[in-house]
Enzyme design. Structure first.
Site, mmCIF file in Angstrom:
data_model
loop_
_atom_site.group_PDB
_atom_site.id
_atom_site.type_symbol
_atom_site.label_atom_id
_atom_site.label_comp_id
_atom_site.label_asym_id
_atom_site.label_seq_id
_atom_site.Cartn_x
_atom_site.Cartn_y
_atom_site.Cartn_z
ATOM 1 N N ILE A 6 11.359 44.056 48.725
ATOM 2 C CA ILE A 6 11.574 42.620 48.933
ATOM 3 C C ILE A 6 12.833 42.355 49.752
ATOM 4 O O ILE A 6 13.928 42.810 49.401
ATOM 5 C CB ILE A 6 11.650 41.885 47.566
ATOM 6 N N THR A 9 13.027 37.548 53.691
ATOM 7 C CA THR A 9 11.921 36.678 54.116
ATOM 8 C C THR A 9 10.556 37.034 53.521
ATOM 9 O O THR A 9 9.679 36.191 53.466
ATOM 10 C CB THR A 9 11.780 36.680 55.667
ATOM 11 N N ILE A 73 20.407 47.782 48.483
ATOM 12 C CA ILE A 73 19.528 48.713 47.753
ATOM 13 C C ILE A 73 18.510 49.367 48.694
ATOM 14 O O ILE A 73 18.101 50.515 48.492
ATOM 15 C CB ILE A 73 18.827 48.007 46.562
ATOM 16 N N ASP A 74 18.142 48.661 49.787
ATOM 17 C CA ASP A 74 17.201 49.247 50.753
ATOM 18 C C ASP A 74 17.825 50.469 51.440
ATOM 19 O O ASP A 74 17.155 51.478 51.661
ATOM 20 C CB ASP A 74 16.731 48.202 51.780
ATOM 21 N N ARG A 75 19.124 50.376 51.737
ATOM 22 C CA ARG A 75 19.819 51.532 52.336
ATOM 23 C C ARG A 75 19.873 52.693 51.340
ATOM 24 O O ARG A 75 19.606 53.848 51.696
ATOM 25 C CB ARG A 75 21.247 51.148 52.763
ATOM 26 N N SER A 92 17.849 42.941 61.352
ATOM 27 C CA SER A 92 18.815 41.938 61.813
ATOM 28 C C SER A 92 20.188 42.592 61.995
ATOM 29 O O SER A 92 20.945 42.235 62.888
ATOM 30 C CB SER A 92 18.876 40.759 60.852
ATOM 31 N N SER A 144 24.747 44.107 85.950
ATOM 32 C CA SER A 144 25.094 43.410 84.702
ATOM 33 C C SER A 144 24.123 43.710 83.561
ATOM 34 O O SER A 144 24.544 43.918 82.425
ATOM 35 C CB SER A 144 25.157 41.900 84.938
#
Lengths: 205, 205
Positions: A6, A9, A73-75, A92, A144
């Site tokens: 979870i 989003t 916790i996902d890491r 993100s 650039s």
């Protein structure tokens, strides 16, 4: 076995080999009657799920000693899935975690693709380019678009490769980063694999 | 000899050994009667100065062949000042340019300190920390502040050092970056030195 990862989003389910997502805003977790093993970085959802006994938070079954308190916790679960890797989770934010011989060495947080694109635009409208993921990292830029692409990508690449470990990519921008990390493995189910390993280790089913 | 380096916010003068700044918004360039050698990244100011014959734009006296069209004139002049260096100009953006044996190899653009701080905050309020410039770059982070500091600074450091050239720091955040690039030289007058070199080469005075 039903697993759920979870985020901010969505609820991301894995049911056997099939995975699907439900929107955090509209999904009613109490309608699920089977046992669901989950992790969540979403504190609001966490509060709701605590009241539902069939939702089992796997966070409680991880030995947290080698991690740190504010680490997502996902890491942690991604690190638990592997033994010798640099894990690059490109969402993100881009989190980069090092696991060597089964031990977590530490990790860092780099801005994600969209966040960095906005950063350059905010510095100057003259830097409003899409990143060139087909950039040749061995050539110093002389335009650039490549100058910002190199600034974003080569710096990350140089640091990640310096650890001399195999690179595992996951997260929403894994495919884009694969153009830069050509020898990396993409593992879209890394979190779910980590969850399965935790379940097995804790003999939960 | 009066020199002037014009940015988006100020005219930066060097008069002999003394330097001072004037605000772009309020300073009236036509009140200056002596000859002024200048460079400018400010297109509005450029348009005004074109009409004032005592303001000499040094941009016209640079052989631009090895540079690229959209490259800022301040970066070009900094490169002209040196022969074998990585030039790290830390302002709203951090520009990194490589000059080897007097030739410009290319360069890249990385977000500046303030821009990157905002980027992390925009990704998540949980990443709202000041950067730790006293970070030990040899240790993988195990807390959130160091995780973003390492993400911002070590990635830049790894890439810059990979070129195996002496590092010259300039720009408003040069002192902060010096904590990371410990062996670098800080040269706050790099642009002015480049301008003097161009004047000498072109035998302007």
């Amino acid at each position: 076995m039903l697993l759920c990862d979870i985020g901010n989003t969505s609820y991301h389910f894995l049911d056997g080999e099939k995975d699907y997502k439900k929107d955090v805003k509209s999904f009613d977790a109490s309608c699920m009657k089977e046992t669901i093993y989950y992790i969540s970085v979403n504190s609001e959802v966490n509060a709701t799920l605590k009241t539902l006994p069939n939702w089992i938070n796997l966070s409680a079954f991880i030995d947290k000693e080698q991690y740190y308190e504010t680490m997502g916790i996902d890491r942690v679960v991604a690190v638990e899935a592997l033994s010798n890797s640099v894990i690059v989770d490109a969402g993100s934010a881009i989190t980069v975690d090092i696991v060597r011989e089964g031990l977590f060495e530490g990790g860092f947080i780099y801005p994600g693709v969209d966040a960095m694109q906005k950063t350059y635009l905010n510095i100057s409208p003259a830097l409003h380019y899409s990143f060139n993921f087909d950039l040749d990292l061995d050539i110093m830029p002389k335009n650039s678009q490549d100058a910002i692409s190199y600034g974003f990508l080569k710096t990350l690449y140089s640091e990640v490769m310096s650890h001399k470990l195999s690179v595992v990519l996951t997260g929403g921008n894994a495919n884009e980063l694969h153009k830069i990390f050509k020898d990396a493995i993409i593992d879209e189910r890394l979190i779910f694999n980590g969850m399965k390993k935790i379940i097995k280790k804790a003999k939960l089913c």
